[in-house]
Design an enzyme around this catalytic site. Structure first.
Site, short mmCIF file in Angstrom:
data_model
loop_
_atom_site.label_atom_id
_atom_site.label_comp_id
_atom_site.label_asym_id
_atom_site.label_seq_id
_atom_site.Cartn_x
_atom_site.Cartn_y
_atom_site.Cartn_z
N CYS A 29 0.84 -1.21 0.00
CA CYS A 29 0.00 0.00 0.00
C CYS A 29 0.88 1.25 0.00
O CYS A 29 0.63 2.20 -0.76
CB CYS A 29 -0.92 -0.01 1.21
SG CYS A 29 -2.10 1.36 1.25
N CYS A 30 1.93 1.25 0.84
CA CYS A 30 2.84 2.40 0.87
C CYS A 30 3.56 2.57 -0.46
O CYS A 30 3.79 3.71 -0.90
CB CYS A 30 3.87 2.24 2.00
SG CYS A 30 3.23 2.58 3.66
N CYS A 52 -0.68 8.78 7.11
CA CYS A 52 -2.05 8.53 6.68
C CYS A 52 -2.96 8.32 7.89
O CYS A 52 -2.52 7.78 8.92
CB CYS A 52 -2.10 7.30 5.78
SG CYS A 52 -1.30 7.53 4.18
N CYS A 110 -3.26 4.91 9.64
CA CYS A 110 -1.98 4.33 10.07
C CYS A 110 -1.26 5.23 11.08
O CYS A 110 -0.07 5.06 11.32
CB CYS A 110 -1.09 4.09 8.87
SG CYS A 110 -1.82 2.96 7.67
N CYS A 119 8.13 3.56 5.60
CA CYS A 119 7.17 3.42 4.51
C CYS A 119 7.85 3.22 3.16
O CYS A 119 7.18 3.00 2.17
CB CYS A 119 6.25 4.63 4.45
SG CYS A 119 7.13 6.17 4.21
S1 SF4 Z 1 0.60 4.79 5.59
FE1 SF4 Z 1 -1.12 3.27 5.56
S2 SF4 Z 1 -2.73 4.08 4.18
FE2 SF4 Z 1 -0.80 5.29 3.89
S3 SF4 Z 1 0.15 4.35 2.15
FE3 SF4 Z 1 1.06 3.36 3.94
S4 SF4 Z 1 -0.23 1.57 4.43
FE4 SF4 Z 1 -1.34 2.85 2.94
#
Ligand code: SF4
Length: 257
Positions: free
Chosen positions: A127-128, A210, A213, A238
């Protein structure tokens, strides 16, 4: 979080600058000016944190030709997005906004679910990658230097952070001008110039990414304990600052030490 728990709070406001503040300020201004002179395509990668607000102010007031961008991951808090709007209104600057590839986001959500990052480190990192790292790569393409608001005080994983590195993966310079700044100096700068700050700081958030998170932390916790709190500390980056290859440390830009 239980209301009786003592939450993290920003350092208290002080009437006098913290020890060493004038020297830190002087070196910051020299560093920003030197980056502007030596790099024609430098940019600040802003997370809209207090550090990045300080750097934005230092850049704007120096007239150094350094751009600033932030990555709107699509999962940021309204309080975080409000900082960008406030900076633009206050300084008359336009922050470049980078966004993830909507097809990649849709594919991830379709296959795993929107909040699949809670299900494991691999899905969290994916996701990151989609929402942060890939937009960062686009933002840095063609640049010759980038700046971040990282500091050694952020935690043990950043304890050896240098002010000036060479980002081998991208072949460009990387500057962390606030690397040596203690919390008190950063917050004093922000208050001295009445800079716009994320309202979440006042609610116990020491580090803000985010929305799903990040969370408030207790006063006794590591500053980054509220980021991906369900994971082991070892996995807590991340990918923005941990690139496929090492980042080599080279001489500091101004002092040469
Ligand atoms: S911080 Fe969380 S929502 Fe943001 S990109 Fe990374 S995993 Fe995804």
């Amino acid at each position: 979080m239980n209301a009786t728990v003592e939450l993290w709070r920003p350092p208290p406001a002080a009437s006098a600058p913290p020890p060493g503040f004038p020297a830190l300020l002087r070196e910051l201004r020299l560093t920003i000016a030197a980056i502007g002179q030596r790099h024609a395509r430098a940019a600040l990668a802003s997370s809209l944190s207090v550090e990045d607000v300080v750097l934005t102010h230092a850049i704007v007031t120096s007239d150094a030709p350094i751009e600033a961008f932030f990555i709107d991951t699509g999962r940021l808090d309204a309080e975080t997005l409000a900082v960008a709007a406030a900076l633009e209104a206050r300084f008359g600057v336009e922050l470049l906004i980078m966004r993830p590839d909507p097809r990649a986001v849709a594919a991830y959500v379709g296959e795993h679910g929107r909040d699949a990052f809670y299900d494991g480190v691999a899905l969290r990192k994916r996701c990151c990658e989609i929402r942060k790292v890939e937009p960062l790569e686009r933002a840095l393409a063609g640049r010759d230097a980038w700046l971040t608001g990282q500091r050694r005080a952020h935690g043990p994983e950043r304890a050896r952070l240098a002010e000036h590195e060479f980002d081998i993966a991208r072949g460009i310079a990387k500057f962390n001008p606030l690397a040596a700044w203690p919390d008190a100096a950063v917050w004093h700068y922000a208050r001295q110039f009445d800079l716009p700050l994320n309202a979440l700081y006042a609610r116990g958030y020491a580090s803000i990414g985010c929305a799903p998170c990040s969370r408030a932390i207790r006063a006794v916790e590591d500053p980054r304990a509220g980021r991906w709190w369900w994971e082991d500390a070892a996995s807590k980056e991340c990918g923005l600052h941990v690139t496929p290859s090492a980042v080599a440390t080279i001489a500091r830009v101004v002092s040469g030490t």
